[in-house]
Enzyme design. Structure first.
Site, PDB file in Angstrom:
ATOM      1  CD  GLU A   1      72.853 189.684  43.761  1.00 45.34           C
ATOM      2  OE1 GLU A   1      73.747 189.466  42.928  1.00 45.34           O
ATOM      3  OE2 GLU A   1      72.484 190.826  44.114  1.00 45.34           O
TER       4      GLU A   1
ATOM      5  CB  SER B   1      86.434 187.574  48.063  1.00 44.55           C
ATOM      6  OG  SER B   1      87.492 187.182  47.225  1.00 44.55           O
TER       7      SER B   1
ATOM      8  CB  CYS C   1     108.969 165.768  33.650  1.00 45.37           C
ATOM      9  SG  CYS C   1     107.489 164.841  34.126  1.00 45.37           S
TER      10      CYS C   1
ATOM     11  CD  GLU D   1      80.008 183.956  38.834  1.00 43.98           C
ATOM     12  OE1 GLU D   1      80.574 182.975  39.357  1.00 43.98           O
ATOM     13  OE2 GLU D   1      80.305 185.130  39.121  1.00 43.98           O
TER      14      GLU D   1
ATOM     15  CB  CYS E   1     108.198 161.751  38.505  1.00 42.26           C
ATOM     16  SG  CYS E   1     107.017 162.246  37.220  1.00 42.26           S
TER      17      CYS E   1
ATOM     18  CE  LYS F   1      79.509 182.890  46.697  1.00 46.64           C
ATOM     19  NZ  LYS F   1      80.109 181.920  45.757  1.00 46.64           N
TER      20      LYS F   1
ATOM     21  CE1 TYR G   1      69.706 186.989  15.253  1.00 48.77           C
ATOM     22  CE2 TYR G   1      70.950 185.080  14.477  1.00 48.77           C
ATOM     23  CZ  TYR G   1      70.892 186.262  15.180  1.00 48.77           C
ATOM     24  OH  TYR G   1      72.026 186.735  15.810  1.00 48.77           O
TER      25      TYR G   1
END
Length: 715
Positions: A147, A111, A465, A206, A443, A149, A66
């Site tokens: 199926e 969704s 910052c 996905e 902070c 998720k 390949y």
């Protein structure tokens, strides 16, 4: 064996499919015609090998063979200067980009309603049956497709005439990040579909990183001294959003496709859209799109619940992360009748797996400062095993969550891994301390005061910052801001870590010598960045404002502010009442702008930029625009690809007095449609009776007002 009619290359006609020869004639001896014939055969063969290896897990040839075919193809393309658009060699990655553009989906990516209780699934079944009866369907014919998720990153992939043309992340469901070049590098994603595809196909998939590949990749990262990824989902999501496709190509991403978003073609001679969701998966097989082999057609809701329990029992044996199962009505006509809410389809439901939890003790709490200035408390834990993963840190979300939990150092807490990804603390199981953790009032990075905004806390240090520096510089360099070529996130991080950029104004103190000594830089690339920065010393006012990263001020609002006030000093002096008079600036946005300019650190950064010669150019206000207000009173929305960028189109109409907004409403006068538009804006335009203009019609409209289209370059 796959039939030859649906293969990328027929072994009887293509010598590079089975037992391919790898001793090639010297390239110098080939004619251009012979080279093109060999390139065509090699491309088809390599597509077939990619499919057999990455999708069917049934390779035809050894890796070495390949590699020889791939190298030959690449050498021929380079030697004969052949167009590589659509070629398998594109999978090694294209040119890096400065940012991810936003694109509109062909169809909304909604969704799915979900729950962890079986009773909720039965209630879903009752709603489906009731809806089918109302729609004239017999509930006795109801079947479900089940199926897994997947727990990865959802993407839309678009093919036109069988050729890969675009990919985008889910984003907000209507628009997402353009990751076309990144997804192109995933070898299981076909660059050309097999068989007989429709004229236009948009599919949802996905993207994930297989567990075994994740472990191997993390081991290599540790060997290189790099921080390993926390989990496969973070690895996949973080990789896909990388701006350099070559980096994405080097990481082992994979994909499963599970839904058709759009199927458009010749209804007479073209392939018909599958009539059921189960047949949709068969169509994926015929087209060469990878999908899970754990799809099942079941008779009723109890069988669907049983399917979920069986997948739960084997979840740790799967080579990909799942956090539940999806249950869909099988018949597509029934799905159409059931319809969707604004958020989710009524014909699908996610039956989630129970969370994985353990208990441990909090050893300390650290507060992280994000690029937006948001402060996030993190619990440092006694390491604990949560379903096979050692967890030593968990988020506490925000100060309001700490107060609600009453949690402190020393307490014993429950650790919850939501969706197998993000560990957090849902409850204190044993109070071993006195009181509640005191959230810092300053902070921890820059010592600026901390301000609360509802449940959240933010550093007020702004541009001063260091923790927010990378975000500030990235924002400044964005294409829709100052458009500094060569200053992407990875280089920004490198400059900060090297200590040569410690504030936004430091960019304009950089020298070639500062850059040329850094890894990956040469004198030419250093000079290019310095030149790019020099070109931004007199930016348009709107781009200057967009680059500052003012909360709630994007390019559109920045243009409105620039047109309303004309120059920077006038804007800096404007009070909230004056700001609220600007289109699209309400009370909250006006307050946000005023707070930003009132912050000492931000004013100092702006003055430091001006001291270094960065002075935004004034613009004409509407009162001074004169004939330039020829489009005054009109509102435009743009969708699809035009002959210039969408930002430039918006800027043009706004320069002539019009408004340009991102969504269609009853106040919209025209929707301008370019190539490959999303469908939702056209649907909204039809609903609001808004005229739709093709680009040629838009050009005619502008010509009627004495405006040239496309706009001429400023150069």
């Amino acid at each position: 064996m796959t039939s030859s009619s649906t293969r990328h290359a027929d072994p009887e006609e293509n010598p590079y499919v089975e037992e391919p020869p790898t001793d090639f004639d010297p390239i110098a001896e080939l004619s251009p015609e012979a080279a093109e014939r060999q390139v065509s055969l090699l491309r088809s063969a390599i597509r077939e090998h990619d499919h057999r290896y990455y999708v069917e897990a049934d390779p035809l040839i050894e890796d070495e063979a390949y590699d020889r075919l791939f190298e030959r193809l690449r050498d021929l393309e380079e030697a004969f200067d052949l167009d590589v658009e659509g070629s398998p060699t594109r999978r090694v990655g294209g040119e890096p980009v400065d940012e991810l553009a936003t694109v509109e989906h062909v169809e909304p990516m909604r969704s799915i309603d979900n729950a962890k209780a079986a009773e909720a699934v039965r209630e879903f079944d009752e709603r489906v049956r009731s809806g089918l009866r109302e729609g004239g369907f017999d509930p006795a014919d109801l079947r479900y497709v089940c199926e897994p998720k997947f727990d990865g990153l959802s993407v839309e992939v678009v093919y036109e005439d069988g050729e890969y043309v675009r990919a985008a992340t889910r984003g907000d469901g209507r628009e997402g990040d353009d990751v076309t070049e990144q997804v192109r590098t995933i070898r299981s994603v076909p660059s050309r579909l097999r068989g007989e595809p429709p004229a236009r196909l948009a599919v949802r998939g996905e993207v994930y990183m297989p567990r075994d590949a994740f472990e191997t990749h993390n081991r290599k990262r540790r060997e290189r001294g790099e921080e390993p990824f926390a989990n496969p989902r973070n690895a996949a999501a973080g990789t896909l959003r990388r701006l350099d496709p070559a980096v994405v190509a080097d990481r082992p991403l994979d994909v499963f496709f599970f839904d058709v978003l759009a199927w458009e073609g010749d209804e007479i001679s073209g392939p018909a859209r599958p009539a059921t969701n189960r047949e949709q998966f068969d169509a994926f097989d015929a087209l060469g799109l990878p999908r899970t082999d754990r799809v099942e057609l079941v008779e009723d809701v109890e069988a669907a619940i049983d399917y979920r329990d069986r997948i739960l029992a084997v979840r740790d044996d799967l080579n990909y992360a799942v956090d539940g199962v999806v249950i869909k009505v099988n018949d597509r006509a029934a799905c159409e009748a059931l319809g969707s809410t604004a958020r989710a389809p009524r014909w699908a439901f996610a039956y989630k797996f129970p969370p994985r939890t353990s208990t441990t003790t909090i050893r300390d709490v650290t507060v992280q400062v994000g690029r937006t200035g948001r402060l996030t408390p993190v619990a440092e834990l006694e390491p604990v095993d949560v379903s096979g993963v050692t967890v030593s840190r968990a988020t506490l979300h925000n100060p309001a969550e700490i107060e609600a939990l009453g949690v402190n150092v020393g307490d014993r807490v429950r650790i919850y891994r939501a969706g197998d990804v993000i560990p957090y603390v849902p409850e204190v199981v044993e109070k071993r301390s006195s009181g509640t953790y005191a959230f810092p009032e300053r902070c921890p990075v820059c010592d600026a005061p901390v301000e609360r905004d509802g449940p959240l806390a933010f550093c007020t240090g702004g541009l001063g910052c260091p923790a927010q520096l990378e975000r500030a510089v990235e924002h400044w360099a964005r294409r829709d801001a100052l458009d500094v070529e060569g200053l992407g996130p990875e280089r920004v991080e490198q400059l900060r870590e090297a200590g040569v950029v410690e504030s936004l104004p430091d960019l304009y103190d950089l020298t070639v010598e500062d850059l040329a000594g850094l890894e990956g830089w040469g004198e030419t690339s250093a000079e290019n960045l310095i030149d790019a920065l020099e070109a931004t010393r007199e930016p348009p006012l709107d781009r200057f404002l967009a680059g500052l990263g003012i909360p709630d001020v994007g390019p559109t609002t920045a243009r409105a502010l620039a047109r309303a006030f004309g120059d920077l000093d006038a804007l800096l002096a404007a009070d909230e009442a004056a700001l609220r008079e600007v289109d699209d600036v309400g009370p909250a946005v006006a307050a946000s702008i005023r707070d930003f300019f009132d912050a000492e650190e931000n004013r100092e950064a702006i003055e430091a930029l001006r001291e270094r010669g960065v002075e935004p150019r004034p613009v004409e206000t509407p009162d001074a625009a004169g004939d330039d207000a020829s489009l005054e009173g009109l509102t435009f929305v743009f969708t699809g690809s035009l002959s210039t960028t969408r930002d430039e189109a918006q800027a043009l109409v706004e320069a002539h007095g019009a408004n340009a907004t991102s969504s269609v409403s009853g106040n919209t006068d025209y929707l301008v449609v370019g190539e490959s538009p999303g469908r939702s804006k056209r649907v909204d335009a039809d609903a609001e009776d808004v005229p739709v203009l093709e680009e040629a019609d838009f050009a005619d409209l502008l010509a009627d007002h004495g405006i040239d289209w496309p706009p001429e370059d400023e150069a």
